[in-house]
Write an enzyme that holds these catalytic residues in place. Structure first.
Site, mmCIF file in Angstrom:
data_model
loop_
_atom_site.group_PDB
_atom_site.id
_atom_site.type_symbol
_atom_site.label_atom_id
_atom_site.label_comp_id
_atom_site.label_asym_id
_atom_site.label_seq_id
_atom_site.Cartn_x
_atom_site.Cartn_y
_atom_site.Cartn_z
ATOM 1 C CG HIS A 140 -0.628 0.339 2.486
ATOM 2 N ND1 HIS A 140 -0.338 -0.610 3.454
ATOM 3 C CD2 HIS A 140 -0.459 1.530 3.088
ATOM 4 C CE1 HIS A 140 -0.017 0.004 4.582
ATOM 5 N NE2 HIS A 140 -0.078 1.303 4.398
ATOM 6 C CG ASP A 178 0.381 -4.017 2.815
ATOM 7 O OD1 ASP A 178 0.950 -3.544 1.814
ATOM 8 O OD2 ASP A 178 -0.427 -3.378 3.506
ATOM 9 C CB SER A 237 2.589 1.667 6.632
ATOM 10 O OG SER A 237 1.367 1.216 7.111
HETATM 11 N N1 ARG Z 1 -4.917 0.497 7.803
HETATM 12 C C1 ARG Z 1 -3.609 0.581 7.224
HETATM 13 C C2 ARG Z 1 -3.084 2.018 7.350
HETATM 14 O O1 ARG Z 1 -3.646 2.836 7.999
HETATM 15 C C3 ARG Z 1 -3.557 0.074 5.828
HETATM 16 C C4 ARG Z 1 -4.300 0.880 4.808
HETATM 17 C C5 ARG Z 1 -4.229 0.368 3.403
HETATM 18 N N2 ARG Z 1 -5.168 -0.702 3.134
HETATM 19 C C6 ARG Z 1 -6.491 -0.536 2.759
HETATM 20 N N3 ARG Z 1 -7.225 -1.608 2.558
HETATM 21 N N4 ARG Z 1 -7.053 0.635 2.609
HETATM 22 O O2 ARG Z 1 -2.517 2.649 6.532
HETATM 23 N N1 ASP Z 2 -1.501 1.430 8.183
HETATM 24 C C1 ASP Z 2 -0.775 2.510 8.806
HETATM 25 C C2 ASP Z 2 0.221 3.139 7.834
HETATM 26 O O1 ASP Z 2 0.002 3.129 6.647
HETATM 27 C C3 ASP Z 2 -0.110 2.054 10.064
HETATM 28 C C4 ASP Z 2 -1.007 2.219 11.249
HETATM 29 O O2 ASP Z 2 -1.768 3.216 11.296
HETATM 30 O O3 ASP Z 2 -0.950 1.382 12.134
HETATM 31 O O4 ASP Z 2 1.184 3.771 8.222
#
Ligand code: ARG
Ligand code: ASP
Length: 682
Positions: free
Chosen positions: A83, A204, A618
């Site tokens: 991502h 990921d 991330s």
């Molecule tokens: N929750 C994670 C973060 O805050 C991953 C986000 C990317 N994935 C998604 N399905 N939107 O960045």
């Molecule tokens: N998914 C988040 C990021 O992209 C990490 C988190 O918020 O735990 O940095």
């Protein structure tokens, strides 16, 4: 008296940095090293951060300003999340070469793909400059000196609201090429459905390579550049972790607000989160319905849906978490004790009252800005119109191509529905009378819905064809802009830069510096760490599951068996590559398998740990006791998302992809075993 002491100790332990809370500054990690070693860490503070010798920090980068990445080979190979690399992967994808869907594997250095606006930044060094600044040196001169004639980028960052100031010196590389990405059905497996959720099965990751000039220095893209030779890279452990084993995260957490007062948390819980969640629910319902009705729309709105829903889901977890922890009440009790302590100290006695008064004055304006961002400013037509207005003054480079891209994924009928829903929401949440001009316009049209219809019917920017034609006819464009009804709407609800968080509000920020100083004198038991601000930090803890509910324990490791259990060709988020099904059927896992209790084999996929992380972490390396890479951080569980405001060691868990799954996918799905040869696998 005894009772008082008891209450006091209780309060202190409630807020003391326990077990795994904290995002520590690498240059001060010596202060934590005993605790880290007690948890199992085997290396020294100098192994983590040193300016005299190569250390782990030389293998960690800020990836494009929003993520973290790590070096895993002597030839500049870099690992981050799928991502995080998504934009780069998408920009190389076409119908003929759909790398998002099918994955991408460079078979040689020549096939590695350069990226226009992709950069990584290494931390060269950091040092406290509080005293130098206090002695009258200017920030500019300190930075200028550290830049060494333009070789480095520098920043002076505030820690503890400016009670301490640190100079950061970075080296930036701009030739960063895409090396490999798994198909989205692996790299994004579970999509928005599983996002922020455990158990998780997302691969990921993506791979890049840093290129440098012949002297190993940063250089703009050139075919003559060569792979960067890092001072350090991470060896990779293929042994995995057992529950309870030490883990460390080294990365760039973006933003936390651990020290804000009860008023600020109350604002989040009572006003901000509920409003934002509600308005995004309405937006997502419209988008999802359109996606379900039409396969092409599903694809065109996939990235938008992901963006809107990521924060939407996070805020819901945060709200529940803060309510469950009773953070507001706990902070009020803590502040009451603080006030008692501060009463006899003239320099601190007024602080809480001053902050309280400032919040009373300031939150309304902040709420309005948040409300505008989530309503009026979320109407895409308004964004294009605003961009066109600016373009009429000065046409940015590549503007037409950007527009084409925007319209390819834009459906005005969806935007129109969203606009109606959001303007109704604006009216419901707006705490004071709306601007008179707006009220008149709505009234003239006979209500919000017909006002929006009139906006969209009359707009000059409803389609790419219309907009493109205007771009080529300056006179017509100027006239169109003068007439554009959606620009009138934009003027009633101007966009202001909103402070990063609730302690940065203009009239409040200045109180936080003395408040933090006072807190440190008041609460001597508490282990203070500076709020995250996108500077390099160390978090440490252990690989651990958690009690999800009474009698329900969430174990910390998932396997490929769970992927197969979710696999469903009819559900987009769970439709895996046939190759993965075949590998599962043949159990052809190679060296990446583990043996389960019943003697059968499987491949580990994701694991949980107790590290304190936030957005920006991330892509961060998850490191074991010996300094070897065991995973890549990419998420938190839904219930831990309140950790940006209060960290609960019982429940807060970060989610990492197990490095063995990454290696398995590179090897067995990508057939890119040449990449494994440049790594140091242990
Ligand atoms: N929750 C994670 C973060 O805050 C991953 C986000 C990317 N994935 C998604 N399905 N939107 O960045
Ligand atoms: N998914 C988040 C990021 O992209 C990490 C988190 O918020 O735990 O940095």
């Amino acid at each position: 008296m005894k009772r008082l002491i008891l209450v006091f100790t209780l309060l202190c332990t409630l807020f003391a940095a326990r077990a795994d809370e904290g995002m520590w500054l690498p240059c001060l990690i010596a202060d934590r090293i005993d605790d880290m070693r007690a948890k199992g860490f085997r290396l020294t503070a100098d192994d983590i951060y040193s300016i005299n010798q190569a250390s782990m920090k030389d293998a960690v980068v800020l990836f494009n300003g929003g993520c973290t990445g790590e070096l895993i080979s002597p030839e500049g190979l870099l690992l981050t999340n799928h991502h995080c690399g998504y934009g780069a992967i998408q920009s190389h994808s076409t119908v003929e070469h759909d790398y998002l869907t099918n994955g991408f594997w460079a078979r040689s250095r020549a096939e590695e793909l350069p990226n226009d606006r992709l950069w990584v930044r290494f931390l060269v060094r950091m040092e406290e400059v509080t005293d130098r600044l206090a002695a009258g040196e200017s920030a500019e001169s300190i930075r200028k000196e550290a830049e060494e004639g333009g070789r480095y980028r520098t920043a002076i960052e505030q820690m503890y609201y400016g009670n301490q100031q640190f100079l950061f010196v970075y080296e930036q590389f701009d030739d960063v090429r895409l090396v490999a990405a798994p198909p989205s059905s692996i790299g994004k497996f579970g999509g928005d459905t599983d996002n922020w959720i455990w158990p998780r099965h997302t691969g990921d990751f993506s791979l890049f390579r840093i290129y440098a000039d012949a002297d190993n220095r940063p250089a703009k893209y050139s075919p003559d550049n060569v792979p960067y030779r890092p001072a350090r890279f991470f060896p990779i452990s293929t042994k995995g972790l057992a529950e309870g084993d030490f883990t460390m995260i080294y990365g760039f957490p973006g933003n936390t607000q651990q020290y804000v007062t009860a008023d600020a948390v109350a604002y989040v819980v009572e006003r901000s989160d509920p409003m934002k969640i509600d308005l995004r629910t309405r937006r997502l319902e419209i988008i999802s319905a359109a996606q379900e009705a039409d396969a092409a729309t599903r694809i065109r709105y996939a990235a938008k849906h992901a963006n809107i829903s990521n924060s939407w889901k996070k805020w819901q977890g945060e709200l529940l978490g803060l309510q469950r922890l009773g953070t507001v009440e706990k902070k009020r009790a803590y502040e009451a004790r603080f006030a008692e302590w501060a009463a006899e100290k003239p320099e601190y006695a007024h602080l809480l009252d001053s902050m309280h008064a400032a919040y009373l004055n300031e939150t309304e304006g902040y709420f309005l800005q948040e409300l505008y961002n989530e309503s009026v400013r979320a109407i895409e037509l308004l964004s294009v119109a605003t961009a066109m207005k600016q373009a009429a003054k000065k046409l940015p480079e590549g503007f037409e191509a950007q527009l084409a891209k925007f319209y390819r994924d834009y459906d005005p009928s969806i935007d129109r529905k969203i606009a109606k829903a959001l303007l109704h929401g604006l009216e419901e949440y707006h705490p004071q009378p709306l601007p008179q001009g707006y009220l008149d316009a709505v009234k003239r049209c006979g209500g919000i819905d017909s006002y929006v219809d009139q906006l969209f019917d009359a707009s000059a920017f409803g389609s790419f064809e219309k907009t493109q034609a205007l771009l080529r006819d300056t006179t017509a464009l100027t006239a169109a802009i003068a007439r554009e009804p959606v620009l009138e709407l934009a003027e009633w609800f101007p966009r202001k830069r909103i402070p990063r968080n609730l302690s940065n509000l203009p009239a409040i920020e200045r109180w936080y510096r003395p408040y933090l100083k006072a807190l440190q004198e008041f609460d001597t038991e508490r282990a203070f760490y500076p709020d995250a601000n996108l500077t390099l930090r160390v978090a440490y803890g252990t690989m651990n599951g958690y009690w999800y509910a009474d009698a329900v324990y969430h174990r910390p490791l998932t396997t490929i068996d769970g992927i197969i259990a979710k696999d469903d060709p009819n559900i987009y988020d769970y439709d895996i590559p046939q190759r993965l099904r075949d590998l599962y059927a043949s159990k052809d896992y190679g060296p990446w398998s583990i043996t389960k209790a019943d003697g059968s084999t499987t491949v580990p996929v994701c694991f949980l740990a107790t590290n304190h992380t936030t957005g920006g972490n991330s892509g961060s390396p998850v490191i074991n006791a010996r300094g070897e890479l065991v995973g890549i951080n990419f998420d938190r569980t839904w219930r831990s998302t309140m950790s940006d405001l209060e960290f609960d060691p019982n429940i807060c868990r970060n989610i990492a992809v197990d490095i063995r799954y990454v290696l398995f996918v590179i090897d067995r799905i990508g057939g890119a075993s040449a990449l494994l040869q440049e790594m140091d696998l242990r």
